[in-house]
Design an enzyme around this catalytic site. Sequence first.
Site, PDB file in Angstrom:
ATOM      1  N   GLU A 116       0.812  -1.231   0.000  1.00  0.00           N
ATOM      2  CA  GLU A 116       0.000   0.000   0.000  1.00  0.00           C
ATOM      3  C   GLU A 116       0.840   1.273   0.000  1.00  0.00           C
ATOM      4  O   GLU A 116       0.654   2.163   0.831  1.00  0.00           O
ATOM      5  CB  GLU A 116      -0.981  -0.017   1.186  1.00  0.00           C
ATOM      6  CG  GLU A 116      -1.870  -1.255   1.154  1.00  0.00           C
ATOM      7  CD  GLU A 116      -2.912  -1.313   2.271  1.00  0.00           C
ATOM      8  OE1 GLU A 116      -2.895  -0.442   3.164  1.00  0.00           O
ATOM      9  OE2 GLU A 116      -3.724  -2.244   2.244  1.00  0.00           O
ATOM     10  N   ASN A 155       1.980  -4.927  -3.233  1.00  0.00           N
ATOM     11  CA  ASN A 155       0.577  -5.294  -3.015  1.00  0.00           C
ATOM     12  C   ASN A 155      -0.215  -4.025  -2.707  1.00  0.00           C
ATOM     13  O   ASN A 155       0.256  -3.153  -1.965  1.00  0.00           O
ATOM     14  CB  ASN A 155       0.556  -6.246  -1.801  1.00  0.00           C
ATOM     15  CG  ASN A 155      -0.760  -6.918  -1.531  1.00  0.00           C
ATOM     16  OD1 ASN A 155      -1.361  -7.502  -2.435  1.00  0.00           O
ATOM     17  ND2 ASN A 155      -1.215  -6.858  -0.281  1.00  0.00           N
ATOM     18  N   HIS A 188     -10.356  -6.106  -2.239  1.00  0.00           N
ATOM     19  CA  HIS A 188     -11.406  -5.910  -1.231  1.00  0.00           C
ATOM     20  C   HIS A 188     -12.520  -5.148  -1.937  1.00  0.00           C
ATOM     21  O   HIS A 188     -12.479  -3.913  -2.025  1.00  0.00           O
ATOM     22  CB  HIS A 188     -10.864  -5.121  -0.037  1.00  0.00           C
ATOM     23  CG  HIS A 188      -9.812  -5.871   0.737  1.00  0.00           C
ATOM     24  ND1 HIS A 188     -10.121  -7.022   1.443  1.00  0.00           N
ATOM     25  CD2 HIS A 188      -8.498  -5.649   0.911  1.00  0.00           C
ATOM     26  CE1 HIS A 188      -8.997  -7.465   2.036  1.00  0.00           C
ATOM     27  NE2 HIS A 188      -8.011  -6.658   1.718  1.00  0.00           N
ATOM     28  N   GLU A 215      -6.189 -10.665  -1.626  1.00  0.00           N
ATOM     29  CA  GLU A 215      -6.972 -10.446  -0.399  1.00  0.00           C
ATOM     30  C   GLU A 215      -8.464 -10.390  -0.711  1.00  0.00           C
ATOM     31  O   GLU A 215      -9.190  -9.529  -0.203  1.00  0.00           O
ATOM     32  CB  GLU A 215      -6.522  -9.148   0.296  1.00  0.00           C
ATOM     33  CG  GLU A 215      -5.024  -9.078   0.557  1.00  0.00           C
ATOM     34  CD  GLU A 215      -4.585  -7.897   1.422  1.00  0.00           C
ATOM     35  OE1 GLU A 215      -5.444  -7.222   2.011  1.00  0.00           O
ATOM     36  OE2 GLU A 215      -3.359  -7.665   1.497  1.00  0.00           O
ATOM     37  N   ASP A 233     -12.266 -10.312  -0.947  1.00  0.00           N
ATOM     38  CA  ASP A 233     -13.579 -10.427  -0.304  1.00  0.00           C
ATOM     39  C   ASP A 233     -14.498  -9.404  -0.965  1.00  0.00           C
ATOM     40  O   ASP A 233     -14.020  -8.457  -1.573  1.00  0.00           O
ATOM     41  CB  ASP A 233     -13.520 -10.274   1.234  1.00  0.00           C
ATOM     42  CG  ASP A 233     -12.822  -9.017   1.733  1.00  0.00           C
ATOM     43  OD1 ASP A 233     -12.743  -8.016   0.981  1.00  0.00           O
ATOM     44  OD2 ASP A 233     -12.372  -9.016   2.895  1.00  0.00           O
TER      45      ASP A 233
END
Length: 338
Positions: free
Chosen positions: A150, A191, A227, A255, A257
């Site tokens: 990030e 990432n 996400h 990651e 979801d």
Amino acid sequence: MARNFLSFASIVVLLPFVSAQLDIFAQLAGKKYFGTATDNPELTNASYVKQLENVLDFHQLTPANSMKWENTEPTQGNFTFAGGDQIVEQAEKHGQIMRGHNCVWHQQLADWVTDGNFTKPELLAIVENHCGTLVRHYRGKMYSWDVINECLNDDGTFRESIFFNTTGTDYIGVALRTARAADPHAKLYINDFNIEGQGAKSTAMINLVKSLQKEGVPIDGIGVQSHLIVGEVPSTMEQNLRDFAALGVEVAITELDIRMNLPATPALLQQQKEDYTTVITACQNVPECIGVTLWDWTDKFSWVPGTFAGQGAACPWDENFVKKPAYAGIIEGWLERQ
Ligand SMILES: *[C@@H]1O[C@H](CO)[C@@H](O)[C@H](O)[C@H]1NC(C)=O
Ligand SMILES: *[C@@H]1O[C@H](CO)[C@@H](O)[C@H](O)[C@H]1NC(C)=O
Ligand SMILES: *[C@@H]1O[C@H](CO)[C@@H](O)[C@H](O)[C@H]1NC(C)=O
Ligand SMILES: *[C@@H]1O[C@H](CO)[C@@H](O)[C@H](O)[C@H]1NC(C)=O
């Protein structure tokens, strides 16, 4: 396709005889793994662990928290690996491969790093010591590492973390070079979130990787966190993964979801199923997309409700470990053809 060991036709013939399983279908699609994040406190729930160990669904684990800086170097030079080691041991028992997460991130950072008034040379030495010691500790045990996490803002500028404020972008190259030396076989990733579709942040990621490549800094992969929000999967996701892959790096969904406003309704769960299919299809259609990781598989342990008020139900299994329509949506994604 040569990269598959069973043809699509034979999968369709076999389909009625096998119960759907996420990693099996990912591998049939030519991917390295389907996996999930997990966290140490969750390992006390035996029925959770039983499904975590179902290698037909999960062939890869990511530690959600226990390898982060605040947990691995809580005071300067004091490295604590017990939590991370537990996740690695859990994975090794069942031959699951590991993604390391992460070396350098502005959150869940130890206060001593932020509050130390370090000079640029001091902070670069701290990054080098942290990444080197962490990655070396797990040498030979990690498929990949999220070395940088990030580092970009949504508008494509660099995030003004303590690392950027003190060193500019120099910390990125130092961390990546150090990680390469510490474990030459681990794939080194940057990432980030909000780089699922094309846009300013994805363009900035492309420019960052190009500049690292130009400087000879090792970079093997881009982690696309994913996400996402029900009904809002970017329509450019597949093309964006292709844009990343065109840099000569691999990509991974790291990651995944897909959250919704609670309560979950049948209509929202159906849309969520379609959204999972869309994401998996995008990875399926891009050969350089090597695998997909859920940010935990059950709503019981999802980070979403604690971070986004009123939202949740983001995972393919509900809080009672019952599969939601999203599970079948993932399988359908792996079966989509180009
Ligand atoms: C190292 O960190 C651990 C975990 O926070 C702590 O229990 C221990 O006292 C620390 N040791 C030193 C020497 O700072
Ligand atoms: C860092 O600088 C601030 C402001 O000058 C000071 O209050 C603080 O004590 C310093 N921290 C350390 C660890 O030296
Ligand atoms: C970095 O610098 C910016 C701009 O001066 C400031 O707003 C931000 O708080 C700084 N971040 C840290 C972690 O020091
Ligand atoms: C594990 O989680 C399940 C599903 O939420 C729950 O029913 C069960 O009581 C939990 N077990 C333990 C030991 O906490």
